[in-house]
Scaffold this motif. Sequence first.
Motif, PDB file in Angstrom:
ATOM      1  N   UNK A   1      76.430  83.979  45.478  1.00  0.00           N
ATOM      2  CA  UNK A   1      76.632  84.948  46.356  1.00  0.00           C
ATOM      3  C   UNK A   1      75.119  85.754  46.830  1.00  0.00           C
ATOM      4  N   UNK A   2      75.656  86.521  47.901  1.00  0.00           N
ATOM      5  CA  UNK A   2      74.492  87.328  48.550  1.00  0.00           C
ATOM      6  C   UNK A   2      74.124  88.461  47.539  1.00  0.00           C
ATOM      7  N   UNK A   3      72.691  88.800  47.225  1.00  0.00           N
ATOM      8  CA  UNK A   3      72.329  89.486  46.321  1.00  0.00           C
ATOM      9  C   UNK A   3      73.141  90.826  46.205  1.00  0.00           C
ATOM     10  N   UNK A   4      73.304  91.738  47.338  1.00  0.00           N
ATOM     11  CA  UNK A   4      73.891  92.891  46.994  1.00  0.00           C
ATOM     12  C   UNK A   4      75.439  92.912  46.734  1.00  0.00           C
ATOM     13  N   UNK A   5      75.964  91.525  47.187  1.00  0.00           N
ATOM     14  CA  UNK A   5      77.394  91.353  46.708  1.00  0.00           C
ATOM     15  C   UNK A   5      77.531  90.997  45.464  1.00  0.00           C
ATOM     16  N   UNK A   6      76.554  90.469  44.861  1.00  0.00           N
ATOM     17  CA  UNK A   6      76.528  90.248  43.430  1.00  0.00           C
ATOM     18  C   UNK A   6      76.533  91.346  42.707  1.00  0.00           C
ATOM     19  N   UNK A   7      75.679  92.187  43.005  1.00  0.00           N
ATOM     20  CA  UNK A   7      75.242  93.396  42.089  1.00  0.00           C
ATOM     21  C   UNK A   7      76.427  94.286  42.254  1.00  0.00           C
ATOM     22  N   UNK A   8      77.208  94.704  43.377  1.00  0.00           N
ATOM     23  CA  UNK A   8      78.579  95.307  43.323  1.00  0.00           C
ATOM     24  C   UNK A   8      79.497  94.681  42.693  1.00  0.00           C
ATOM     25  N   UNK A   9      79.761  93.289  42.922  1.00  0.00           N
ATOM     26  CA  UNK A   9      80.843  92.875  42.344  1.00  0.00           C
ATOM     27  C   UNK A   9      80.819  92.677  40.826  1.00  0.00           C
ATOM     28  N   UNK A  10      79.500  92.392  40.361  1.00  0.00           N
ATOM     29  CA  UNK A  10      79.418  92.282  38.892  1.00  0.00           C
ATOM     30  C   UNK A  10      79.471  93.483  38.245  1.00  0.00           C
ATOM     31  N   UNK A  11      78.897  94.852  38.779  1.00  0.00           N
ATOM     32  CA  UNK A  11      79.004  95.859  38.298  1.00  0.00           C
ATOM     33  C   UNK A  11      80.307  96.484  38.054  1.00  0.00           C
ATOM     34  N   UNK A  12      81.228  96.294  39.380  1.00  0.00           N
ATOM     35  CA  UNK A  12      82.627  96.832  39.035  1.00  0.00           C
ATOM     36  C   UNK A  12      83.208  95.975  38.077  1.00  0.00           C
ATOM     37  N   UNK A  13      83.255  94.809  38.092  1.00  0.00           N
ATOM     38  CA  UNK A  13      84.019  94.058  37.202  1.00  0.00           C
ATOM     39  C   UNK A  13      83.605  94.592  35.666  1.00  0.00           C
TER      40      UNK A  13
ATOM     41  N   UNK B   1      77.472 101.417  22.370  1.00  0.00           N
ATOM     42  CA  UNK B   1      77.976 100.365  22.835  1.00  0.00           C
ATOM     43  C   UNK B   1      78.474 100.134  24.168  1.00  0.00           C
ATOM     44  N   UNK B   2      79.286 101.295  24.805  1.00  0.00           N
ATOM     45  CA  UNK B   2      79.908 101.210  26.002  1.00  0.00           C
ATOM     46  C   UNK B   2      78.943 101.840  26.946  1.00  0.00           C
ATOM     47  N   UNK B   3      77.649 102.349  26.807  1.00  0.00           N
ATOM     48  CA  UNK B   3      76.832 102.974  27.829  1.00  0.00           C
ATOM     49  C   UNK B   3      76.343 101.943  28.663  1.00  0.00           C
ATOM     50  N   UNK B   4      75.787 100.814  28.433  1.00  0.00           N
ATOM     51  CA  UNK B   4      75.525  99.688  29.647  1.00  0.00           C
ATOM     52  C   UNK B   4      76.739  99.406  30.355  1.00  0.00           C
ATOM     53  N   UNK B   5      77.709  99.234  29.808  1.00  0.00           N
ATOM     54  CA  UNK B   5      79.148  98.863  30.535  1.00  0.00           C
ATOM     55  C   UNK B   5      79.454  99.990  31.590  1.00  0.00           C
ATOM     56  N   UNK B   6      79.348 101.208  30.979  1.00  0.00           N
ATOM     57  CA  UNK B   6      79.977 102.289  31.846  1.00  0.00           C
ATOM     58  C   UNK B   6      78.784 102.484  33.105  1.00  0.00           C
ATOM     59  N   UNK B   7      77.424 102.180  32.440  1.00  0.00           N
ATOM     60  CA  UNK B   7      76.324 102.238  33.709  1.00  0.00           C
ATOM     61  C   UNK B   7      76.654 101.300  34.763  1.00  0.00           C
ATOM     62  N   UNK B   8      77.323 100.223  34.607  1.00  0.00           N
ATOM     63  CA  UNK B   8      77.470  99.138  35.761  1.00  0.00           C
ATOM     64  C   UNK B   8      78.141  99.909  36.869  1.00  0.00           C
ATOM     65  N   UNK B   9      78.806 101.011  36.665  1.00  0.00           N
ATOM     66  CA  UNK B   9      79.233 101.427  37.926  1.00  0.00           C
ATOM     67  C   UNK B   9      78.120 102.056  39.127  1.00  0.00           C
ATOM     68  N   UNK B  10      76.958 102.047  38.622  1.00  0.00           N
ATOM     69  CA  UNK B  10      76.064 102.444  39.507  1.00  0.00           C
ATOM     70  C   UNK B  10      75.451 101.466  40.266  1.00  0.00           C
TER      71      UNK B  10
END
Length: 303
Positions: A37-49, A182-191
Amino acid sequence: MSDHIQQAAEHRKGLLITAFGGLALTIDIPLIKLSEGEAWSVVATRGGMTFFAALVMWAGLRLFTSNRDPIIPGRTGLLVTGLYGIAAISFMLAVFHTTTANLVFILAFNPMFAALMGWLLIGERPKPQTFVAMAAMIVGVALIVSDGLQAGNMIGNGLALFTSLLLSLIITISRKARTGMGFAPLIAAIVPCLVGLVIIGGPGGIVLPHPGWLALNGLIVIPIAFWCLATGPKYISGPEVAMFYLLETILAPVWMWLIFSEAPTRLGLIGGAIIVTALVAHSLWQLSAHRRAVRSLAPRHPL
């Protein structure tokens, strides 16, 4: 005696949880690359998932267990979550701007940064052996950075170093708080998700030729890996947690070589070998010292 046994049991629990998280993290970069994937597409999708998986995991814990811990524990939790969000962005950008070998070798500086942060923030002064290991690692990083200057990927190497510094700060803050993060890095993925969506102009701008690999990464691998790694500081020391990031340093380049034939450069390999050798030697010494300290606290038979 019961306190000693409980302490030893919690330490073993922390080691097992963190080791599993570190092992899972080793396939993160290969899965990102496989999505093509394109870089920012991967950043957005991976973070949202990852954010979605965190909400499902948290809801499941509250529904099926007696766990009622908040998803973000207080102000310290908010700080850790914010730092994780920044680290996630810098890490993902580093993936696309330098080689995997350089990235994970530089991230391996994490335990040394953690030792320095522990000294500054918690008052745990590093031993002379730690300073020796730091000096060796500085030489290794200097070789990698000089190689990156020649190859034109200095930005990626700089982002990797910044990510390592942030992760060390996060581990130290979590260790000082002694509470479940434990959930801090996972919730942070929304950023990174929101930042990525803004940059690509919304979901319609996402470019992912092979989204299945990223779904495996964002929905399963990353939530498990980072939950384990973020839970570790509750039971074991910051440098011990950072040590398990070394699994990615050692194994991620192997997976990339096997899948993509991406071999490190000569200087990058030499610098990485120096870093890994210094870290392994220091980590083994540190674990040995910890075991001796624990044994010295154990009650002895009077006879």
